[in-house]
Scaffold this motif. Structure first.
Motif, PDB file in Angstrom:
ATOM      1  N   LEU A   5      -0.372   5.362 -12.922  1.00 57.71           N
ATOM      2  CA  LEU A   5       0.648   4.323 -13.105  1.00 57.71           C
ATOM      3  C   LEU A   5       1.203   3.882 -11.756  1.00 57.71           C
ATOM      4  O   LEU A   5       1.355   2.677 -11.502  1.00 57.71           O
ATOM      5  CB  LEU A   5       1.773   4.832 -14.010  1.00 57.71           C
ATOM      6  N   LEU A   6       1.517   4.845 -10.905  1.00 59.35           N
ATOM      7  CA  LEU A   6       2.022   4.515  -9.571  1.00 59.35           C
ATOM      8  C   LEU A   6       0.981   3.723  -8.792  1.00 59.35           C
ATOM      9  O   LEU A   6       1.327   2.748  -8.108  1.00 59.35           O
ATOM     10  CB  LEU A   6       2.386   5.794  -8.821  1.00 59.35           C
ATOM     11  N   ALA A   7      -0.282   4.102  -8.901  1.00 57.74           N
ATOM     12  CA  ALA A   7      -1.333   3.405  -8.172  1.00 57.74           C
ATOM     13  C   ALA A   7      -1.462   1.960  -8.648  1.00 57.74           C
ATOM     14  O   ALA A   7      -1.696   1.047  -7.844  1.00 57.74           O
ATOM     15  CB  ALA A   7      -2.660   4.138  -8.333  1.00 57.74           C
ATOM     16  N   ALA A   8      -1.306   1.723  -9.952  1.00 61.59           N
ATOM     17  CA  ALA A   8      -1.339   0.356 -10.465  1.00 61.59           C
ATOM     18  C   ALA A   8      -0.191  -0.463  -9.885  1.00 61.59           C
ATOM     19  O   ALA A   8      -0.370  -1.625  -9.479  1.00 61.59           O
ATOM     20  CB  ALA A   8      -1.289   0.364 -11.985  1.00 61.59           C
ATOM     21  N   SER A   9       1.001   0.137  -9.831  1.00 61.96           N
ATOM     22  CA  SER A   9       2.157  -0.556  -9.253  1.00 61.96           C
ATOM     23  C   SER A   9       1.946  -0.836  -7.770  1.00 61.96           C
ATOM     24  O   SER A   9       2.265  -1.925  -7.272  1.00 61.96           O
ATOM     25  CB  SER A   9       3.423   0.282  -9.455  1.00 61.96           C
ATOM     26  N   LEU A  40       9.238  -1.953  -5.683  1.00 58.67           N
ATOM     27  CA  LEU A  40       9.051  -1.442  -7.036  1.00 58.67           C
ATOM     28  C   LEU A  40      10.381  -1.122  -7.702  1.00 58.67           C
ATOM     29  O   LEU A  40      10.404  -0.658  -8.841  1.00 58.67           O
ATOM     30  CB  LEU A  40       8.166  -0.188  -7.008  1.00 58.67           C
ATOM     31  N   ALA A  41      11.480  -1.395  -7.017  1.00 60.92           N
ATOM     32  CA  ALA A  41      12.811  -1.147  -7.575  1.00 60.92           C
ATOM     33  C   ALA A  41      13.178  -2.232  -8.580  1.00 60.92           C
ATOM     34  O   ALA A  41      12.591  -3.318  -8.603  1.00 60.92           O
ATOM     35  CB  ALA A  41      13.843  -1.091  -6.450  1.00 60.92           C
ATOM     36  N   SER A  55      11.165  -8.148  -6.797  1.00 63.83           N
ATOM     37  CA  SER A  55      11.205  -6.911  -7.570  1.00 63.83           C
ATOM     38  C   SER A  55      10.010  -6.890  -8.518  1.00 63.83           C
ATOM     39  O   SER A  55       9.826  -7.804  -9.316  1.00 63.83           O
ATOM     40  CB  SER A  55      12.508  -6.818  -8.373  1.00 63.83           C
ATOM     41  N   VAL A  56       9.188  -5.846  -8.402  1.00 67.39           N
ATOM     42  CA  VAL A  56       8.065  -5.627  -9.322  1.00 67.39           C
ATOM     43  C   VAL A  56       8.418  -4.391 -10.142  1.00 67.39           C
ATOM     44  O   VAL A  56       8.094  -3.258  -9.783  1.00 67.39           O
ATOM     45  CB  VAL A  56       6.742  -5.439  -8.548  1.00 67.39           C
ATOM     46  N   TYR A  91       5.374  -5.437 -16.634  1.00 70.47           N
ATOM     47  CA  TYR A  91       6.185  -5.600 -15.426  1.00 70.47           C
ATOM     48  C   TYR A  91       7.056  -6.852 -15.526  1.00 70.47           C
ATOM     49  O   TYR A  91       6.637  -7.871 -16.067  1.00 70.47           O
ATOM     50  CB  TYR A  91       5.294  -5.745 -14.195  1.00 70.47           C
ATOM     51  N   LEU A  92       8.253  -6.740 -14.972  1.00 74.39           N
ATOM     52  CA  LEU A  92       9.126  -7.897 -14.755  1.00 74.39           C
ATOM     53  C   LEU A  92       9.123  -8.173 -13.261  1.00 74.39           C
ATOM     54  O   LEU A  92       9.497  -7.310 -12.459  1.00 74.39           O
ATOM     55  CB  LEU A  92      10.546  -7.603 -15.235  1.00 74.39           C
TER      56      LEU A  92
END
Length: 210
Positions: A5-9, A40-41, A55-56, A91-92
């Motif tokens: 999940l972190l890698a996708a972000s 990512l915040a 912001s992602v 994601y927003l």
């Protein structure tokens, strides 16, 4: 991998930063020329940190029900690997730009929104060199799809934030696989029938020793 999940972000973060740095007007606002970031915040998290940029925010994680019941993968003829957990990430993406005096900058926000839309319209499948984090160097790929949630759903998302509503975009990223850490299991070899003999024998994969 638990870091999928972190890698996708991180992949989205890197792709967007490159797109903004390549924009003839916005490039002066992002590194190395400007202070704005792709974070990512949450939007209010960026305000708390006094950051400008985009912001992602990963606000929802759901299982992909259609892929959930995939069988284990067969490696050598007698070993089975547990299937990964397939996830869809939502994601927003919110521009958080400010003018010289610290006031909102709606014109710049809308320019950033256009750059985000263009980036993922041109590159909806992320693979190879576009991957970041734990996905870098793998043969995985992820798909990025623009969503159009209703006003009520979008209002619920913004209700969780300590910020007034701002123009934003919603994207779904799929499929992100969270791999099991269970060891490979022993399984019976695959059998195939020999009609001419009426018997069955183990199926030898190409390159396997008889």
């Amino acid at each position: 991998m638990s870091t999928a999940l972190l890698a996708a972000s991180q992949t989205l973060q890197a792709v967007l930063l490159a797109a903004l740095q390549g924009d003839g007007i916005l490039s002066v606002l992002f590194p190395p020329l400007g202070p704005s970031v792709v974070s990512l915040a949450t939007p209010d998290g960026m305000v708390d940190q006094d950051q400008t940029g985009v912001s992602v925010w990963l606000y929802r994680v759901v299982r992909d029900e259609q892929l959930l019941n995939r069988p284990p993968s067969r490696l050598p003829p007698d070993r089975l690997r547990p299937p990964p957990l397939p996830m869809r990430l939502h994601y927003l993406m919110t521009p958080m730009m400010r003018g010289n005096a610290g006031e909102p900058a709606p014109e710049t926000d809308q320019h950033v929104l256009g750059a985000v839309l263009r980036s993922f319209h041109q590159q909806p499948i992320l693979a190879g060199a576009a991957l970041a984090g734990a996905l870098r160097g793998t043969d995985r790929q992820i798909s990025v799809r623009l969503e159009s949630p209703g006003l009520e759903e979008l209002a619920r998302v913004w209700d969780t934030l300590d910020q007034p509503y701002r123009a934003s975009l919603c994207y779904e990223v799929s499929v992100v696989e969270v791999e099991s850490e269970q060891p490979d299991a022993h399984g019976p070899p695959v059998l195939r029938s020999e009609p001419e003999l009426g018997q069955a024998r183990p199926l030898l994969l190409e390159g396997a020793l008889p």
